[in-house]
Design a protein around this motif. Structure first.
Motif, mmCIF file in Angstrom:
data_model
loop_
_atom_site.group_PDB
_atom_site.id
_atom_site.type_symbol
_atom_site.label_atom_id
_atom_site.label_comp_id
_atom_site.label_asym_id
_atom_site.label_seq_id
_atom_site.Cartn_x
_atom_site.Cartn_y
_atom_site.Cartn_z
ATOM 1 N N TYR A 294 0.790 -1.229 0.000
ATOM 2 C CA TYR A 294 0.000 0.000 0.000
ATOM 3 C C TYR A 294 0.826 1.284 0.000
ATOM 4 O O TYR A 294 0.270 2.371 -0.166
ATOM 5 C CB TYR A 294 -0.922 0.026 1.227
ATOM 6 C CG TYR A 294 -1.974 -1.055 1.220
ATOM 7 C CD1 TYR A 294 -3.109 -0.930 0.426
ATOM 8 C CD2 TYR A 294 -1.833 -2.196 1.996
ATOM 9 C CE1 TYR A 294 -4.087 -1.919 0.418
ATOM 10 C CE2 TYR A 294 -2.798 -3.190 2.003
ATOM 11 C CZ TYR A 294 -3.923 -3.049 1.203
ATOM 12 O OH TYR A 294 -4.882 -4.031 1.197
ATOM 13 N N GLY A 295 2.147 1.181 0.210
ATOM 14 C CA GLY A 295 2.938 2.392 0.313
ATOM 15 C C GLY A 295 2.705 3.072 1.646
ATOM 16 O O GLY A 295 2.415 2.417 2.651
ATOM 17 N N SER A 296 2.786 4.395 1.671
ATOM 18 C CA SER A 296 2.602 5.117 2.928
ATOM 19 C C SER A 296 1.586 6.250 2.813
ATOM 20 O O SER A 296 1.409 7.025 3.743
ATOM 21 C CB SER A 296 3.951 5.704 3.398
ATOM 22 O OG SER A 296 4.483 6.571 2.403
ATOM 23 N N GLY A 297 0.922 6.343 1.666
ATOM 24 C CA GLY A 297 -0.022 7.440 1.451
ATOM 25 C C GLY A 297 -1.471 7.051 1.669
ATOM 26 O O GLY A 297 -1.812 6.306 2.592
ATOM 27 N N ILE A 298 -2.330 7.553 0.776
ATOM 28 C CA ILE A 298 -3.767 7.379 0.928
ATOM 29 C C ILE A 298 -4.193 5.906 0.956
ATOM 30 O O ILE A 298 -4.962 5.503 1.827
ATOM 31 C CB ILE A 298 -4.513 8.138 -0.188
ATOM 32 C CG1 ILE A 298 -4.246 9.646 -0.051
ATOM 33 C CG2 ILE A 298 -6.007 7.862 -0.146
ATOM 34 C CD1 ILE A 298 -4.670 10.443 -1.253
ATOM 35 N N PRO A 299 -3.703 5.056 0.020
ATOM 36 C CA PRO A 299 -4.120 3.639 0.072
ATOM 37 C C PRO A 299 -3.769 2.980 1.405
ATOM 38 O O PRO A 299 -4.549 2.182 1.931
ATOM 39 C CB PRO A 299 -3.354 3.002 -1.093
ATOM 40 C CG PRO A 299 -3.109 4.132 -2.042
ATOM 41 C CD PRO A 299 -2.865 5.324 -1.164
ATOM 42 N N PHE A 300 -2.588 3.332 1.964
ATOM 43 C CA PHE A 300 -2.204 2.758 3.249
ATOM 44 C C PHE A 300 -3.149 3.219 4.352
ATOM 45 O O PHE A 300 -3.611 2.419 5.176
ATOM 46 C CB PHE A 300 -0.769 3.166 3.593
ATOM 47 C CG PHE A 300 -0.353 2.807 4.997
ATOM 48 C CD1 PHE A 300 -0.038 1.503 5.336
ATOM 49 C CD2 PHE A 300 -0.290 3.782 5.985
ATOM 50 C CE1 PHE A 300 0.328 1.167 6.631
ATOM 51 C CE2 PHE A 300 0.077 3.459 7.286
ATOM 52 C CZ PHE A 300 0.393 2.150 7.607
ATOM 53 N N ARG A 301 -3.456 4.500 4.387
ATOM 54 C CA ARG A 301 -4.338 5.017 5.435
ATOM 55 C C ARG A 301 -5.730 4.401 5.319
ATOM 56 O O ARG A 301 -6.376 4.103 6.327
ATOM 57 C CB ARG A 301 -4.409 6.541 5.369
ATOM 58 C CG ARG A 301 -3.099 7.193 5.748
ATOM 59 C CD ARG A 301 -3.185 8.703 5.782
ATOM 60 N NE ARG A 301 -1.946 9.263 6.317
ATOM 61 C CZ ARG A 301 -1.768 10.534 6.630
ATOM 62 N NH1 ARG A 301 -2.763 11.390 6.445
ATOM 63 N NH2 ARG A 301 -0.626 10.962 7.107
ATOM 64 N N ARG A 302 -6.207 4.204 4.091
ATOM 65 C CA ARG A 302 -7.509 3.568 3.902
ATOM 66 C C ARG A 302 -7.480 2.130 4.416
ATOM 67 O O ARG A 302 -8.428 1.665 5.062
ATOM 68 C CB ARG A 302 -7.893 3.601 2.425
ATOM 69 C CG ARG A 302 -9.282 3.034 2.154
ATOM 70 C CD ARG A 302 -9.617 2.982 0.675
ATOM 71 N NE ARG A 302 -9.694 4.303 0.092
ATOM 72 C CZ ARG A 302 -8.890 4.732 -0.886
ATOM 73 N NH1 ARG A 302 -7.948 3.935 -1.363
ATOM 74 N NH2 ARG A 302 -9.031 5.935 -1.382
ATOM 75 N N ALA A 303 -6.393 1.420 4.119
ATOM 76 C CA ALA A 303 -6.283 0.019 4.562
ATOM 77 C C ALA A 303 -6.214 -0.074 6.085
ATOM 78 O O ALA A 303 -6.818 -0.968 6.690
ATOM 79 C CB ALA A 303 -5.047 -0.622 3.935
ATOM 80 N N VAL A 304 -5.481 0.844 6.714
ATOM 81 C CA VAL A 304 -5.395 0.840 8.178
ATOM 82 C C VAL A 304 -6.761 1.151 8.785
ATOM 83 O O VAL A 304 -7.182 0.521 9.762
ATOM 84 C CB VAL A 304 -4.334 1.862 8.658
ATOM 85 C CG1 VAL A 304 -4.368 1.987 10.176
ATOM 86 C CG2 VAL A 304 -2.945 1.439 8.199
ATOM 87 N N LEU A 305 -7.474 2.124 8.198
ATOM 88 C CA LEU A 305 -8.798 2.479 8.703
ATOM 89 C C LEU A 305 -9.747 1.291 8.586
ATOM 90 O O LEU A 305 -10.534 1.009 9.496
ATOM 91 C CB LEU A 305 -9.356 3.673 7.931
ATOM 92 C CG LEU A 305 -10.671 4.265 8.440
ATOM 93 C CD1 LEU A 305 -10.466 4.945 9.777
ATOM 94 C CD2 LEU A 305 -11.252 5.241 7.434
#
Length: 343
Positions: A294-305
């Motif tokens: 997911y990298g460290s940007g928006i896709p990562f934050r969405r996955a963590v959420l």
């Protein structure tokens, strides 16, 4: 399509499906089994209700669907997302309970949109709520018969459509913002951008909140990352009526943390708490979401959420949503920490 349920016995049997929904469990946060349905289960429920409504009003299912599509300003059923299907199911239920509602002309109300920097785009469609629901943005209760509407689909893959919104969130949340409006906007920009953008109206709300109690300026968050410069920028934004003032993501997080020291309503305090929870999860990644994927940007934050071990009200509402209309921001030369949002 399942065949229409016809006859008095069919209508009585189908009415029993609505007994749970007929009485809302709480005037503070309406909820019904329909809210928990999605995917195939939701479409099956939608089909059952469309057939029952058609039988109740003495029309074919196709005729009932055509009337509904006109009310929702949709060309075809394929354009309806799950938010539309849930509200359509409520509309069908209202026709079953009161068949005369099908024949009644749609109630239209002219809305005066605020001018200037606080004006929002016109909604895709507006209608009267078929039942009590919670606004898809601020979560306030919207009473049956009140105006609700859908915004047009947002641009950018990082944003998702908002559900049915209340009158305030459709038209005035940026012209006469409340504290919770500023908090939700802050969360969405922290989620999907590298900075937080607010207009002068929102800056006024934020400035008053930050300076309303000495405990804020002596909080651990403020002492760790002083906000004196931010306060000056907010005052300048208000004086110059700037359509957008951008604050760095770190500044946004400091503001949220510091505001926990100021008196606030239960709803505002809850929002502050959950925003900090999610921001901490993005930093600590307790569920070990794979950065390589997911990298460290928006896709990562969405996955963590999506994988949060403690879902919050913001987790349930979804997001983020593209709320700003101002031109792309220009980073202040005297403040290299200020960031430009993505998308």
């Amino acid at each position: 399509m399942v065949g229409a349920i016809t006859g008095l016995r069919g209508r009585e049997n189908f009415m029993s499906l609505f007994e749970v929904e007929a009485v809302m469990p709480s005037p503070r946060r309406p909820h019904c089994p329909l809210d928990d349905l999605s995917g195939a289960a939701l479409r099956t429920e939608f089909t059952l209700r469309s057939n029952a409504a058609a039988a109740a009003v003495g029309k074919s299912t196709d005729e009932a669907l055509a009337r509904l599509m006109r009310n929702f300003k949709l060309k075809t059923l394929d354009e309806a997302d799950e938010h539309d299907l849930r509200e359509a199911s409520r509309e069908f239920q209202s026709w079953v309970i009161n068949p005369a509602g099908y024949r009644a002309p749609a109630q239209r109300t002219r809305v005066e949109r605020p001018p200037g920097m606080g004006q929002l785009p016109l909604p895709r469609t507006t209608k009267r709520a078929a039942a009590d629901i919670a606004c898809g943005l601020c979560a306030d209760v919207v009473a049956s018969g009140s105006i609700i509407g859908r915004m047009k689909p947002p641009k950018g893959r990082e944003y998702v459509p908002m559900g049915w919104l209340c009158h305030h969130c459709l038209y005035t949340r940026r012209a006469t913002p409340r504290r919770r409006d500023v908090l939700v906007r802050t969360f969405h920009h922290l989620f999907a951008a590298t900075g937080v953008g607010i207009n002068a109206h929102e800056a006024q709300v934020l400035l008053e909140w930050l300076t309303s109690d000495p405990a804020v300026t002596t909080s651990e968050a403020w002492l760790r990352d002083p906000l004196e410069t931010t306060v000056i920028r907010l005052r300048t934004s208000i004086k110059e009526e700037k359509p957008t003032t951008w604050l760095s993501a770190n500044t946004g997080l400091t503001i949220v943390a510091a505001l926990q020291e100021a008196p606030a309503t239960e709803a505002d305090t809850s929002l502050l708490r959950v925003i900090l929870q999610h921001s901490e999860e993005w930093q600590t990644n307790p569920q070990k979401v794979d950065h390589r994927r997911y990298g460290s940007g928006i896709p990562f934050r969405r996955a963590v959420l999506a994988s949060t071990p403690s879902p919050t009200e913001l987790s349930a509402r979804g997001g983020p949503f593209d709320l700003h209309q101002a031109p792309p921001p220009v980073t202040d030369e005297d403040d290299p920490a200020e960031a430009t949002p993505e998308g």
